[in-house]
Design a protein around this motif. Structure first.
Motif, PDB file in Angstrom:
ATOM      1  N   GLN A 197       0.847  -1.189   0.000  1.00  0.00           N
ATOM      2  CA  GLN A 197       0.000   0.000   0.000  1.00  0.00           C
ATOM      3  C   GLN A 197       0.884   1.240   0.000  1.00  0.00           C
ATOM      4  O   GLN A 197       1.842   1.324   0.772  1.00  0.00           O
ATOM      5  CB  GLN A 197      -0.899   0.020   1.234  1.00  0.00           C
ATOM      6  CG  GLN A 197      -2.006  -1.013   1.223  1.00  0.00           C
ATOM      7  CD  GLN A 197      -3.011  -0.777   0.116  1.00  0.00           C
ATOM      8  OE1 GLN A 197      -3.222  -1.640  -0.735  1.00  0.00           O
ATOM      9  NE2 GLN A 197      -3.639   0.393   0.115  1.00  0.00           N
ATOM     10  N   PHE A 198       0.546   2.174  -0.848  1.00  0.00           N
ATOM     11  CA  PHE A 198       1.268   3.445  -0.913  1.00  0.00           C
ATOM     12  C   PHE A 198       0.349   4.548  -0.415  1.00  0.00           C
ATOM     13  O   PHE A 198      -0.767   4.724  -0.910  1.00  0.00           O
ATOM     14  CB  PHE A 198       1.710   3.741  -2.341  1.00  0.00           C
ATOM     15  CG  PHE A 198       2.328   5.099  -2.527  1.00  0.00           C
ATOM     16  CD1 PHE A 198       3.583   5.383  -2.017  1.00  0.00           C
ATOM     17  CD2 PHE A 198       1.636   6.111  -3.207  1.00  0.00           C
ATOM     18  CE1 PHE A 198       4.156   6.637  -2.182  1.00  0.00           C
ATOM     19  CE2 PHE A 198       2.211   7.364  -3.380  1.00  0.00           C
ATOM     20  CZ  PHE A 198       3.467   7.623  -2.862  1.00  0.00           C
ATOM     21  N   THR A 199       0.810   5.288   0.594  1.00  0.00           N
ATOM     22  CA  THR A 199       0.044   6.424   1.104  1.00  0.00           C
ATOM     23  C   THR A 199       0.242   7.611   0.174  1.00  0.00           C
ATOM     24  O   THR A 199       1.366   8.066  -0.040  1.00  0.00           O
ATOM     25  CB  THR A 199       0.504   6.794   2.527  1.00  0.00           C
ATOM     26  OG1 THR A 199       0.306   5.661   3.379  1.00  0.00           O
ATOM     27  CG2 THR A 199      -0.294   7.979   3.061  1.00  0.00           C
ATOM     28  N   ILE A 200      -0.848   8.093  -0.386  1.00  0.00           N
ATOM     29  CA  ILE A 200      -0.779   9.176  -1.376  1.00  0.00           C
ATOM     30  C   ILE A 200      -0.593  10.508  -0.657  1.00  0.00           C
ATOM     31  O   ILE A 200      -1.435  10.902   0.164  1.00  0.00           O
ATOM     32  CB  ILE A 200      -2.059   9.226  -2.226  1.00  0.00           C
ATOM     33  CG1 ILE A 200      -2.350   7.860  -2.848  1.00  0.00           C
ATOM     34  CG2 ILE A 200      -1.933  10.293  -3.314  1.00  0.00           C
ATOM     35  CD1 ILE A 200      -3.739   7.744  -3.448  1.00  0.00           C
ATOM     36  N   PRO A 201       0.487  11.227  -0.936  1.00  0.00           N
ATOM     37  CA  PRO A 201       0.668  12.533  -0.301  1.00  0.00           C
ATOM     38  C   PRO A 201      -0.487  13.480  -0.643  1.00  0.00           C
ATOM     39  O   PRO A 201      -1.012  13.457  -1.758  1.00  0.00           O
ATOM     40  CB  PRO A 201       1.994  13.033  -0.903  1.00  0.00           C
ATOM     41  CG  PRO A 201       2.709  11.802  -1.329  1.00  0.00           C
ATOM     42  CD  PRO A 201       1.638  10.869  -1.791  1.00  0.00           C
ATOM     43  N   THR A 202      -0.853  14.272   0.311  1.00  0.00           N
ATOM     44  CA  THR A 202      -1.946  15.232   0.103  1.00  0.00           C
ATOM     45  C   THR A 202      -1.669  16.107  -1.116  1.00  0.00           C
ATOM     46  O   THR A 202      -0.574  16.658  -1.269  1.00  0.00           O
ATOM     47  CB  THR A 202      -2.119  16.124   1.339  1.00  0.00           C
ATOM     48  OG1 THR A 202      -2.369  15.297   2.473  1.00  0.00           O
ATOM     49  CG2 THR A 202      -3.279  17.101   1.160  1.00  0.00           C
ATOM     50  N   GLY A 203      -2.653  16.184  -1.995  1.00  0.00           N
ATOM     51  CA  GLY A 203      -2.529  17.030  -3.183  1.00  0.00           C
ATOM     52  C   GLY A 203      -2.029  16.315  -4.414  1.00  0.00           C
ATOM     53  O   GLY A 203      -2.024  16.887  -5.508  1.00  0.00           O
ATOM     54  N   LEU A 204      -1.638  15.043  -4.284  1.00  0.00           N
ATOM     55  CA  LEU A 204      -1.120  14.311  -5.440  1.00  0.00           C
ATOM     56  C   LEU A 204      -2.110  13.277  -5.983  1.00  0.00           C
ATOM     57  O   LEU A 204      -1.757  12.459  -6.833  1.00  0.00           O
ATOM     58  CB  LEU A 204       0.202  13.618  -5.087  1.00  0.00           C
ATOM     59  CG  LEU A 204       1.408  14.529  -4.875  1.00  0.00           C
ATOM     60  CD1 LEU A 204       2.682  13.704  -4.693  1.00  0.00           C
ATOM     61  CD2 LEU A 204       1.580  15.507  -6.040  1.00  0.00           C
ATOM     62  N   GLN A 205      -3.352  13.324  -5.522  1.00  0.00           N
ATOM     63  CA  GLN A 205      -4.351  12.362  -5.994  1.00  0.00           C
ATOM     64  C   GLN A 205      -4.588  12.500  -7.508  1.00  0.00           C
ATOM     65  O   GLN A 205      -4.661  11.506  -8.228  1.00  0.00           O
ATOM     66  CB  GLN A 205      -5.666  12.553  -5.242  1.00  0.00           C
ATOM     67  CG  GLN A 205      -5.691  11.975  -3.848  1.00  0.00           C
ATOM     68  CD  GLN A 205      -4.934  12.826  -2.832  1.00  0.00           C
ATOM     69  OE1 GLN A 205      -4.530  13.954  -3.124  1.00  0.00           O
ATOM     70  NE2 GLN A 205      -4.750  12.296  -1.630  1.00  0.00           N
ATOM     71  N   GLN A 206      -4.706  13.730  -7.980  1.00  0.00           N
ATOM     72  CA  GLN A 206      -4.933  13.929  -9.410  1.00  0.00           C
ATOM     73  C   GLN A 206      -3.695  13.549 -10.226  1.00  0.00           C
ATOM     74  O   GLN A 206      -3.816  13.025 -11.336  1.00  0.00           O
ATOM     75  CB  GLN A 206      -5.332  15.390  -9.681  1.00  0.00           C
ATOM     76  CG  GLN A 206      -6.703  15.775  -9.145  1.00  0.00           C
ATOM     77  CD  GLN A 206      -7.843  15.016  -9.816  1.00  0.00           C
ATOM     78  OE1 GLN A 206      -7.846  14.855 -11.035  1.00  0.00           O
ATOM     79  NE2 GLN A 206      -8.809  14.561  -9.022  1.00  0.00           N
ATOM     80  N   ALA A 207      -2.529  13.776  -9.676  1.00  0.00           N
ATOM     81  CA  ALA A 207      -1.296  13.361 -10.368  1.00  0.00           C
ATOM     82  C   ALA A 207      -1.257  11.853 -10.516  1.00  0.00           C
ATOM     83  O   ALA A 207      -0.839  11.328 -11.563  1.00  0.00           O
ATOM     84  CB  ALA A 207      -0.068  13.855  -9.596  1.00  0.00           C
ATOM     85  N   LEU A 208      -1.697  11.135  -9.480  1.00  0.00           N
ATOM     86  CA  LEU A 208      -1.755   9.679  -9.562  1.00  0.00           C
ATOM     87  C   LEU A 208      -2.665   9.243 -10.704  1.00  0.00           C
ATOM     88  O   LEU A 208      -2.334   8.326 -11.465  1.00  0.00           O
ATOM     89  CB  LEU A 208      -2.260   9.101  -8.235  1.00  0.00           C
ATOM     90  CG  LEU A 208      -2.468   7.583  -8.204  1.00  0.00           C
ATOM     91  CD1 LEU A 208      -1.126   6.868  -8.257  1.00  0.00           C
ATOM     92  CD2 LEU A 208      -3.253   7.168  -6.974  1.00  0.00           C
ATOM     93  N   MET A 209      -3.792   9.882 -10.832  1.00  0.00           N
ATOM     94  CA  MET A 209      -4.722   9.541 -11.907  1.00  0.00           C
ATOM     95  C   MET A 209      -4.140   9.887 -13.280  1.00  0.00           C
ATOM     96  O   MET A 209      -4.193   9.084 -14.221  1.00  0.00           O
ATOM     97  CB  MET A 209      -6.052  10.259 -11.712  1.00  0.00           C
ATOM     98  CG  MET A 209      -7.086   9.951 -12.790  1.00  0.00           C
ATOM     99  SD  MET A 209      -8.584  10.942 -12.606  1.00  0.00           S
ATOM    100  CE  MET A 209      -7.948  12.594 -12.951  1.00  0.00           C
ATOM    101  N   LEU A 210      -3.552  11.079 -13.382  1.00  0.00           N
ATOM    102  CA  LEU A 210      -3.053  11.541 -14.672  1.00  0.00           C
ATOM    103  C   LEU A 210      -1.854  10.744 -15.180  1.00  0.00           C
ATOM    104  O   LEU A 210      -1.602  10.695 -16.370  1.00  0.00           O
ATOM    105  CB  LEU A 210      -2.674  13.026 -14.591  1.00  0.00           C
ATOM    106  CG  LEU A 210      -3.834  14.014 -14.492  1.00  0.00           C
ATOM    107  CD1 LEU A 210      -3.310  15.410 -14.222  1.00  0.00           C
ATOM    108  CD2 LEU A 210      -4.658  13.996 -15.780  1.00  0.00           C
ATOM    109  N   MET A 211      -1.107  10.085 -14.262  1.00  0.00           N
ATOM    110  CA  MET A 211       0.085   9.356 -14.690  1.00  0.00           C
ATOM    111  C   MET A 211      -0.251   8.026 -15.340  1.00  0.00           C
ATOM    112  O   MET A 211       0.613   7.368 -15.901  1.00  0.00           O
ATOM    113  CB  MET A 211       1.019   9.109 -13.505  1.00  0.00           C
ATOM    114  CG  MET A 211       0.515   8.112 -12.506  1.00  0.00           C
ATOM    115  SD  MET A 211       1.817   7.394 -11.455  1.00  0.00           S
ATOM    116  CE  MET A 211       2.385   6.057 -12.484  1.00  0.00           C
ATOM    117  N   THR A 212      -1.509   7.589 -15.284  1.00  0.00           N
ATOM    118  CA  THR A 212      -1.892   6.292 -15.837  1.00  0.00           C
ATOM    119  C   THR A 212      -2.794   6.493 -17.063  1.00  0.00           C
ATOM    120  O   THR A 212      -3.474   7.519 -17.196  1.00  0.00           O
ATOM    121  CB  THR A 212      -2.675   5.465 -14.803  1.00  0.00           C
ATOM    122  OG1 THR A 212      -4.019   5.942 -14.736  1.00  0.00           O
ATOM    123  CG2 THR A 212      -2.029   5.564 -13.424  1.00  0.00           C
TER     124      THR A 212
END
Length: 283
Positions: free
Chosen positions: A234-249
């Motif tokens: 499990q990777f804890t997503i840093p605050t504010g990087l949720q959209q970056a996680l989505m956009l990278m895929t």
């Protein structure tokens, strides 16, 4: 030193790695800031110290926004356990590493920091934008734009080829890997980023589930004696990087997304990373 001078120094010291992608002849000399093959084909170093080896137009789905998002989330540590696992597969001897489809360069830069005894590290990608980003890490690795299906490298010059989520050209891998060398290919399993997939697509959609069985089977058709190590965390997503996680895929442009899916992504606090590490040791 300027980046172009650092690139020139690397190539001068490791000229034996490279061959011309036009005529397949080993490069004969470095003239100023150009690589010249015996048949006179030349390739110029960019100001960023990179080489552009493509001889045709490329279709690349990874745009600057996607690469920037990938850079943010990988710098935050999304793949750090994978990089540690790759490091653990390397020999104790100095290695000459090729990173296939290196993208914006974070995995190779982190691998180099993790294993400071690497002899040579080279990353390539079809994306010029990705390679330009890769040069910003300050790593000792050399980066170039190249075609996976026609690698600009001589035969049997890399001790290890690393393929992290990239397509494969096994005949080219076999050609450039040294005797007794190693191929390390990482593929996502069905639970990879499943929380993101569920938010964006829900149930009963083509993108609701995922299987990499065909890629897995093809690898073992080529390398029946290869080994498999599974890694899930499990990777804890840093605050504010949720959209970056989505956009990278590639998921963010998938069809039939839930209407509120992208908004719901902001509520994600952790994500599952589930991969298989396929390793073939050459004789």
């Amino acid at each position: 030193m300027k980046k172009i001078e650092i690139g020139k120094q690397f190539i001068s010291n490791h000229l034996d790695l490279f061959r011309c992608p036009i005529c397949d002849q080993p490069f004969a000399e470095m003239t100023e800031f150009s690589l010249i093959c015996p048949n006179g084909h030349g390739f110029d170093l960019s100001k960023k110290g990179t080489l552009y080896f493509l001889t045709h137009n490329s279709n690349n789905e990874y745009d600057a926004e996607m690469l920037s998002a990938r850079h943010q989330i990988l710098q935050a540590g999304l793949f750090d356990p994978i990089i540690k696992a790759i490091s653990g597969q390397l020999s104790e001897q100095p290695e000459t590493i090729l990173d296939v489809g290196c993208g914006e360069g974070t995995p190779l830069a982190k691998l180099e920091k993790c294993r400071q005894d690497l002899d040579v590290a080279v990353g390539f990608d079809i994306s010029k934008d990705g390679i330009n980003l890769a040069t910003q890490h300050g790593a000792n690795a050399f980066f170039c734009v190249a075609d996976l299906a026609h690698l600009p490298f001589n035969d049997h010059v890399f001790s290890t080829v690393v393929d992290l989520f990239s397509p494969s050209a096994y005949s080219e891998f076999n050609r450039v890997i040294k005797p007794h060398g190693k191929l390390i290919k990482i593929i996502p399993n069905s639970n990879y980023l499943h929380e993101l997939r569920a938010l964006l697509f829900g149930d009963n959609q083509p993108n609701s589930s995922y299987s990499n069985q065909r890629v897995y089977d093809l690898f073992f058709e080529h390398y029946p004696s290869a080994t498999v190590n599974k890694l899930c965390y499990q990777f804890t997503i840093p605050t504010g990087l949720q959209q970056a996680l989505m956009l990278m895929t590639p998921l963010h442009w998938g069809k039939n997304q839930n209407e509120d899916g992208k908004r719901l992504v902001d509520g994600l606090t952790s994500i599952t990373v589930d991969v298989s590490i396929l390793v073939n040791q050459f004789n």
